[in-house]
Design a protein around this motif. Structure first.
Motif, PDB file in Angstrom:
ATOM      1  N   ARG A  27      50.773   0.145 -42.707  1.00 39.55           N
ATOM      2  CA  ARG A  27      49.538   0.888 -42.434  1.00 39.55           C
ATOM      3  C   ARG A  27      48.298   0.068 -42.803  1.00 39.55           C
ATOM      4  NH1 ARG A  27      47.859   6.986 -44.337  1.00 39.55           N
ATOM      5  NH2 ARG A  27      46.406   7.329 -42.621  1.00 39.55           N
ATOM      6  N   THR A  30      46.178  -1.485 -40.100  1.00 37.10           N
ATOM      7  CA  THR A  30      45.261  -0.654 -39.319  1.00 37.10           C
ATOM      8  C   THR A  30      43.817  -0.772 -39.816  1.00 37.10           C
ATOM      9  OG1 THR A  30      45.552   1.369 -40.639  1.00 37.10           O
ATOM     10  CG2 THR A  30      47.101   1.016 -38.811  1.00 37.10           C
ATOM     11  N   PRO A  42      43.722   3.580 -34.545  1.00 33.40           N
ATOM     12  CA  PRO A  42      44.435   4.852 -34.370  1.00 33.40           C
ATOM     13  C   PRO A  42      45.874   4.691 -33.860  1.00 33.40           C
ATOM     14  CG  PRO A  42      42.909   4.522 -32.569  1.00 33.40           C
ATOM     15  CD  PRO A  42      42.695   3.386 -33.517  1.00 33.40           C
ATOM     16  N   ARG A  45      49.070   6.153 -35.689  1.00 36.24           N
ATOM     17  CA  ARG A  45      48.555   6.865 -36.858  1.00 36.24           C
ATOM     18  C   ARG A  45      49.487   7.967 -37.343  1.00 36.24           C
ATOM     19  NH1 ARG A  45      46.096  11.221 -38.609  1.00 36.24           N
ATOM     20  NH2 ARG A  45      44.590  11.035 -40.281  1.00 36.24           N
ATOM     21  N   TYR A  96      41.969   6.105 -46.081  1.00 35.21           N
ATOM     22  CA  TYR A  96      42.316   6.627 -44.759  1.00 35.21           C
ATOM     23  C   TYR A  96      41.676   7.975 -44.441  1.00 35.21           C
ATOM     24  CZ  TYR A  96      45.555   2.780 -44.796  1.00 35.21           C
ATOM     25  OH  TYR A  96      46.097   1.520 -44.853  1.00 35.21           O
TER      26      TYR A  96
END
Length: 132
Positions: A27, A30, A42, A45, A96
């Motif tokens: 993650r 991202t 995205p 996600r 996030y």
């Protein structure tokens, strides 16, 4: 509870930790590739969020179960581990958060803090320091 049950829960706990490390690592990309303004990429996600939430929930649930099985008899470093876990969760939620008010640099700083907390937890578990 017998030793086999405790061992099984410990295996699930460690597997969840491995899953969490993987989810945080994957993650993290991202926040560096394909960002949209101040928002993380995205793509994927829902999968990454689900993976991270599943792993953190499993870590907490199995950790509490192991704590109960040990009759809350813990070493002093355990408390540092709990605080670091909360720091990690807080930092990840900052990194996030679904809002444009969080700058990309703040998100990356939150990710960095979470990674440091995670490494510190793993270090504590491996070293098991004696503060006595």
């Amino acid at each position: 509870m017998n030793m086999e049950t405790q061992l099984l829960i410990k295996i699930i706990h460690m597997s969840a930790v491995t899953l969490a490390v993987l989810a945080i690592f994957i993650r993290a990309f991202t926040l560096f590739k394909g960002v949209q303004g101040n928002q993380p990429n995205p793509a994927g996600r829902k999968l990454f969020v689900a993976l991270q939430h599943l792993s953190m929930t499993l870590i907490a649930a199995t950790g509490i179960a192991l704590l109960v099985m040990k009759n809350f008899d813990v070493q002093p470093w355990f408390y540092a581990k709990v605080v670091l876990f909360l720091v990690m969760l807080s930092s990840l939620s900052k990194a996030y958060r679904k809002t444009d008010t969080v700058q990309l640099q703040q998100r990356r700083a939150g990710l960095f803090l979470a990674a440091v907390a995670l490494l510190a937890i793993i270090g504590l578990v491996m070293i098991k320091p004696n503060f006595g």
